[in-house]
Every structure is written in C-alpha cells, then in structure tokens.
Write a protein that holds these residues in place. Structure first.
Motif, PDB file in Angstrom:
ATOM      1  N   PRO A 217      -3.029 -17.901  -9.874  1.00 23.24           N
ATOM      2  CA  PRO A 217      -2.303 -16.730  -9.359  1.00 23.24           C
ATOM      3  C   PRO A 217      -3.224 -15.600  -8.910  1.00 23.24           C
ATOM      4  O   PRO A 217      -2.934 -14.914  -7.926  1.00 23.24           O
ATOM      5  N   ALA A 218      -4.356 -15.410  -9.591  1.00 24.73           N
ATOM      6  CA  ALA A 218      -5.252 -14.306  -9.230  1.00 24.73           C
ATOM      7  C   ALA A 218      -5.813 -14.483  -7.824  1.00 24.73           C
ATOM      8  O   ALA A 218      -6.105 -13.506  -7.127  1.00 24.73           O
ATOM      9  N   MET A 219      -5.983 -15.716  -7.385  1.00 23.52           N
ATOM     10  CA  MET A 219      -6.586 -15.963  -6.070  1.00 23.52           C
ATOM     11  C   MET A 219      -5.563 -15.991  -4.944  1.00 23.52           C
ATOM     12  O   MET A 219      -5.911 -15.910  -3.760  1.00 23.52           O
ATOM     13  N   ARG A 220      -4.291 -16.135  -5.301  1.00 24.54           N
ATOM     14  CA  ARG A 220      -3.270 -16.295  -4.249  1.00 24.54           C
ATOM     15  C   ARG A 220      -3.228 -15.098  -3.310  1.00 24.54           C
ATOM     16  O   ARG A 220      -3.140 -15.240  -2.094  1.00 24.54           O
ATOM     17  N   ALA A 221      -3.282 -13.887  -3.891  1.00 29.88           N
ATOM     18  CA  ALA A 221      -3.171 -12.680  -3.059  1.00 29.88           C
ATOM     19  C   ALA A 221      -4.345 -12.611  -2.086  1.00 29.88           C
ATOM     20  O   ALA A 221      -4.164 -12.271  -0.907  1.00 29.88           O
ATOM     21  N   ASP A 222      -5.553 -12.978  -2.562  1.00 32.87           N
ATOM     22  CA  ASP A 222      -6.726 -12.933  -1.669  1.00 32.87           C
ATOM     23  C   ASP A 222      -6.595 -13.988  -0.578  1.00 32.87           C
ATOM     24  O   ASP A 222      -6.956 -13.760   0.578  1.00 32.87           O
ATOM     25  N   PHE A 223      -6.091 -15.154  -0.948  1.00 38.14           N
ATOM     26  CA  PHE A 223      -5.908 -16.221   0.046  1.00 38.14           C
ATOM     27  C   PHE A 223      -4.922 -15.761   1.124  1.00 38.14           C
ATOM     28  O   PHE A 223      -5.173 -15.909   2.322  1.00 38.14           O
TER      29      PHE A 223
END
Ligand SMILES: C[S@@+](CC[C@H](N)C(=O)[O-])C[C@H]1O[C@@H](n2cnc3c(N)ncnc32)[C@H](O)[C@@H]1O
Length: 256
Positions: A217-223
């Motif tokens: 989940p932490a990487m989803r926003a950056d992706f």
C-alpha cells in the motif's frame, strides 16, 4: 488478484455501458428463453439484457462477490450466480451467452469461447465484446512505469499486463467452423474524460488492478503519481480542458 470494486468500476458507468448496448443491437434473436450474462459485473450489462428480452430468464454470472452484491441490489428479480467462467459450461436450453468486457481476463479465452459456442444448440448465440487496447499508451505506460522506480524487479508487476488479443482474423478461423453466421467488428471509442486524473481513475477500476495488487500500500500512491505524470505527457488536452481516451474494442456475434 484482489476482488473487483464495483463502485470504482461504476464511476464511468455511462461510457462502460455503451459497448454492451452496441453489442446487443447486433444480436439476431427476436426472442430468448434463457440468457446468461457472463462476467455480469455490477449488473449494468444484465439490465440491458432484461430490457431487450423482458420475457426471458436472465441469469448473471460472475466470480466477484462485490460485483454480485451490487448486481443483486440493482436487479432483485434476476438470478445471479458466483462461478469461474474458465470451468463453466452453459446448461441445455440456453439461447444467448452474452459477455461484455469479461473474456479478456480469462487465461486461454479462445478455448473457453469455443467450448461455450459448442455447447449451444443450433440458433443459439454467443455475443462477446473485449477491450483490444493493450497497445494503447494508457496500457503500455503501466508497464513502463512498472519497469522504472523503487518497485522495478517485482516479478508480480512484470506479470501484471494483460496479453494482446488475437487479431479479428484469428477469431474468424476459430469460431466460423462452429457458426452458421459470424459477425466481427472492431471500433475505437473516443471517451471524453474530464482530465488526465480521470484516465487513472478509469483504469483503477480495470487494467491497473493487477499492478496495484502487486504493490504494498505504501508504494501504490507513488506508482499512481508516476503513472499520472506519464498519462499527462502522452494524452493532449482539448480546447475545453478535457482529454480524449481512444479505446479500441473487438466484437463477436456467433450464431451456432
Ligand atoms: C470489466 S467487468 C464487466 C462488467 C459488465 N459485464 C459490463 O458490461 O460492464 C469484468 C467482469 O468479469 C468478471 N470476471 C473476470 N474473470 C472472471 C472469471 N474467470 N469468471 C467469472 N467472472 C470473471 C469480473 O469479476 C468483472 O465483474
């Protein structure tokens, strides 16, 4: 893969429901006794089938609990069944198998198409629409973003892109030997999006799902931010601030 999200999918209900309307318009059946909506989703395509065949038993089939929950709320008079299409065969007495925007998700969907058509009695109809858009920037950019960034090297991301569909000619060779009549066409819809962010929202309800599932989940926003930046570069803004999303789709109507 995580469950589908019916609310996310329905954010673009009008646009997503136009292809099934166009598909239904070409079905050469004046009447039907039993109709299946395969991959019925939240019931938007099922509703069109009920309107076209008000006297038929219309049954929606889907593997997603969230989609089926919405479909049952929307059409309490219809039967909805949870099943996986890859192993499902229509019962005797089926007049129409309708599948809008679902077969492209099946592994070896060509074999499933043949099996379904073979199971129909003469005169039965298989009507299918599939997005044919894996070569569009909106889809290729998902893989491009996946290949660069802190998530690069994640094998689930590398496997997240959908495979291209066979060419229409291949569907002709596959289905015509089993069909009394076969109609194939390909259309590019030009969906009008409010802005670039709307393109991201659209695909969060479909083709982005396997990519987002592969990320924590932490990487989803950056992706998603990296994907939006790419979409902004590749899709021009029209005079009114809107953005056109070209969306090729292939249609098959086979009469057994
Ligand atoms: C893009 S939605 C289409 C919904 C609706 N038919 C429409 O016209 O908008 C695709 C649907 O196919 C379903 N689906 C995908 N793979 C499936 C499978 N193997 N078996 C059954 N349903 C499947 C999904 O759960 C989803 O509801």
């Amino acid at each position: 893969m995580s469950d589908w999200n019916a609310n996310q999918y329905l954010k673009f209900e009008d646009e997503r429901t136009r292809p099934p309307r166009d598909l239904i318009a070409q079905i050469p059946l004046a009447r039907a006794g039993r109709v299946f909506d395969l991959g019925c989703g939240p019931g938007n395509s099922t509703e069109l089938l009920v309107a076209r065949y008000p006297d038929a038993e219309v049954i929606g089939l889907d593997s997603s609990p969230d989609m089926l929950r919405q479909a049952r709320e929307r059409l309490p008079q219809c039967t909805f069944v949870q099943a996986d299409l890859t192993g499902w065969t229509p019962p005797a007495g089926t007049d129409l198998l309708f599948a809008n925007a679902s077969f492209q998700w099946l592994p070896d969907h060509e074999a499933v198409l043949r099996r379904m058509l073979q199971a129909l009695a003469p005169g039965g109809v298989l009507a299918v629409q599939m997005p044919d858009n894996v070569d569009e920037p909106a889809l290729t950019l998902m893989s491009a973003v996946a290949a660069h960034g802190p998530w690069a090297g994640n094998p689930a991301l590398a496997a997240a892109a959908r495979l291209p569909l066979p060419r229409p000619e291949a569907y002709y060779d596959l289905l015509k030997p089993l069909s009394a009549r076969l109609d194939i066409w390909r259309t590019v819809y030009m969906h009008v999006m409010e802005g670039h962010g709307a393109i991201v929202e659209w695909f969060k309800g479909s083709a982005l799902r396997p990519f987002l599932d592969a990320l924590d989940p932490a990487m989803r926003a950056d992706f998603l931010a990296a994907y939006l930046a790419q979409i902004e570069q590749h899709y021009g803004t029209r005079h009114d601030g809107r953005v056109l999303l070209p969306f090729p789709r292939v249609f098959l109507v086979a009469v057994r």
